[in-house]
Design a protein around this motif. Structure first.
Motif, PDB file in Angstrom:
ATOM      1  N   ASN A  88       0.801  -1.230   0.000  1.00 33.87           N
ATOM      2  CA  ASN A  88       0.000   0.000   0.000  1.00 33.87           C
ATOM      3  C   ASN A  88       0.834   1.281   0.000  1.00 33.87           C
ATOM      4  O   ASN A  88       0.314   2.366   0.262  1.00 33.87           O
ATOM      5  N   LYS A 117      -4.151  -1.224 -15.044  1.00 41.89           N
ATOM      6  CA  LYS A 117      -4.366  -1.308 -13.590  1.00 41.89           C
ATOM      7  C   LYS A 117      -4.139  -2.723 -13.071  1.00 41.89           C
ATOM      8  O   LYS A 117      -3.532  -2.933 -12.013  1.00 41.89           O
ATOM      9  N   THR A 118      -4.614  -3.704 -13.841  1.00 39.58           N
ATOM     10  CA  THR A 118      -4.456  -5.104 -13.437  1.00 39.58           C
ATOM     11  C   THR A 118      -2.980  -5.498 -13.379  1.00 39.58           C
ATOM     12  O   THR A 118      -2.525  -6.131 -12.428  1.00 39.58           O
ATOM     13  N   SER A 121      -1.180  -3.990 -10.430  1.00 36.59           N
ATOM     14  CA  SER A 121      -1.477  -4.743  -9.216  1.00 36.59           C
ATOM     15  C   SER A 121      -0.677  -6.045  -9.148  1.00 36.59           C
ATOM     16  O   SER A 121      -0.128  -6.408  -8.101  1.00 36.59           O
ATOM     17  N   GLU A 122      -0.575  -6.753 -10.305  1.00 39.26           N
ATOM     18  CA  GLU A 122       0.180  -8.014 -10.360  1.00 39.26           C
ATOM     19  C   GLU A 122       1.666  -7.783 -10.080  1.00 39.26           C
ATOM     20  O   GLU A 122       2.302  -8.561  -9.358  1.00 39.26           O
ATOM     21  N   ASN A 125       2.159  -7.117  -6.394  1.00 45.71           N
ATOM     22  CA  ASN A 125       2.095  -8.368  -5.624  1.00 45.71           C
ATOM     23  C   ASN A 125       3.394  -9.174  -5.751  1.00 45.71           C
ATOM     24  O   ASN A 125       3.860  -9.788  -4.790  1.00 45.71           O
TER      25      ASN A 125
END
Length: 366
Positions: A88, A117-118, A121-122, A125
């Motif tokens: 975050n 965006k996807t 995020s990947e 992670n």
């Protein structure tokens, strides 16, 4: 530009996007966490291939201090960007764009924005997973090192106790023999050599006992400023030999701490003598003493070559030295480690930017 005229065109774009997602998932699943650069380059290339006007597009990934590109990046550009977050917190970004001379902001499809965006995020992670594994491995190494040092401490304590008695006997009987051979100069010289060797061995034993925290210490509340100053003054001839300047700075004129004064002198002496040895001529050594509310922090830095990463976990082990044979016993830093442990303090080392080594010692106020 940007409108998809036919259903067939729309279907082709969806296939490109799904292929990109599949490829990225595959890259991440099979990546080498110790070398992520090839994975990031493959992700950038896969994303570029998924964009509507593939030949004209460029992709740029900013990951911490690193940049990964796919395609030709131009000065004037239209682009969309998505932030990469790790736990975050902002970590970087991923961007796709076109030359401004040929395209405008409306060129990007909603599906491309969602794809960006996807992937952000990947990637976030993936970096989180790497950082977790890195921390776990660091913790394991620190625990293993602590275990090794504890076992080594027990062994050295046993060795030290076993050697004390025979060394005392050697010195005692040598003294008796000196009386018996008082008129024999050759015998007296040989006996002096025996005694000097025994005394040297006894000092090594003392250092081993310091490392294993077996040496008794006399703790009292004292002003440590003159103790540290005196320890450094003892080394003035050493500074002069290499034309080294030592900068001693205290955060306050009087700093009181509960310590063993003799052992504190040993700590400063050992670390500064090492700093002198590894410093270049005309170098600078800084000894900084900072009095903080709950602890005292002592920093000693030099401008030498620094401590190579591959040996950093061994430097506090007894008899480990990087000095040539005959110039170091490998007990100086292990003694400092033992004294800090007996004072319930810590000692850490790091690179002294731009060059050299920095030792940070922390004494709790108890």
């Amino acid at each position: 530009m940007g409108a998809l005229v036919t259903t067939e065109d729309q279907l082709k774009e969806r296939i490109k996007e799904l292929t990109c997602l599949y490829n990225v998932s595959s890259y991440i699943a099979n990546c080498n966490l110790y070398d992520l650069e090839p994975t990031f380059k493959a992700i950038a290339a896969s994303l570029k291939a998924a964009i509507l006007y593939t030949e004209e597009a460029f992709v740029e990934m900013k990951l911490g201090n690193e940049l990964v590109h796919a395609g030709q990046r131009l000065q004037d550009q239209v682009f969309i960007l998505s932030a990469i977050k790790v736990f975050n917190l902002p970590y970087g970004s991923i961007k796709i764009g076109y030359p401004k001379s040929k395209f405008n902001e409306n060129v990007f499809l909603e599906e491309e924005k969602q794809l960006l965006k996807t992937l952000a995020s990947e990637i976030g992670n993936l970096i989180e997973r790497k950082q977790i594994i890195d921390k776990e491995e660091l913790t394991k190494r620190q625990m293993a090192r602590s275990d090794r040092l504890a076992i080594l401490g027990e062994i050295t304590a046993g060795i030290a106790h076993e050697l004390n008695t025979p060394l005392a006997n050697i010195l005692g009987f040598s003294e008796l023999l000196k009386e018996r051979f008082a008129k024999d100069k050759d015998a007296l010289q040989d006996l002096d050599k025996i005694m000097n060797s025994a005394i040297f061995s006894r000092e090594v034993v003392k250092k081993l006992m310091f490392f294993s925290c077996e040496m008794p210490h006399h703790m009292e509340l004292v002003n440590i400023n003159p103790i540290i100053t005196e320890a450094i003054n003892l080394l003035k001839p050493n500074f002069s030999k290499k034309s080294i300047e030592c900068h001693l700075q205290f955060s306050e004129e009087d700093i009181t701490l509960r310590v063993d004064a003799i052992q504190l002198t040993q700590v400063v002496f050992n670390l500064v003598i090492n700093a002198i040895y590894f410093s270049p001529k005309n170098g600078h050594i800084i000894v900084d003493v900072s009095n903080q509310p709950k602890e005292l922090v002592l920093n000693i830095s030099d401008e030498g070559k620094g401590i190579p990463r591959e040996i950093s976990e061994f430097i506090f082990n007894p008899f480990y030295t990087t000095k040539p044979v005959g110039e170091g016993s490998g007990l100086g830093l292990s003694v400092v480690h033992g004294i800090m442990k007996s004072h319930r303090g810590t000692i850490k080392h790091s690179f002294n930017k731009p060059k050299g080594a920095l030792f940070t010692l922390t004494f709790p106020k108890i």
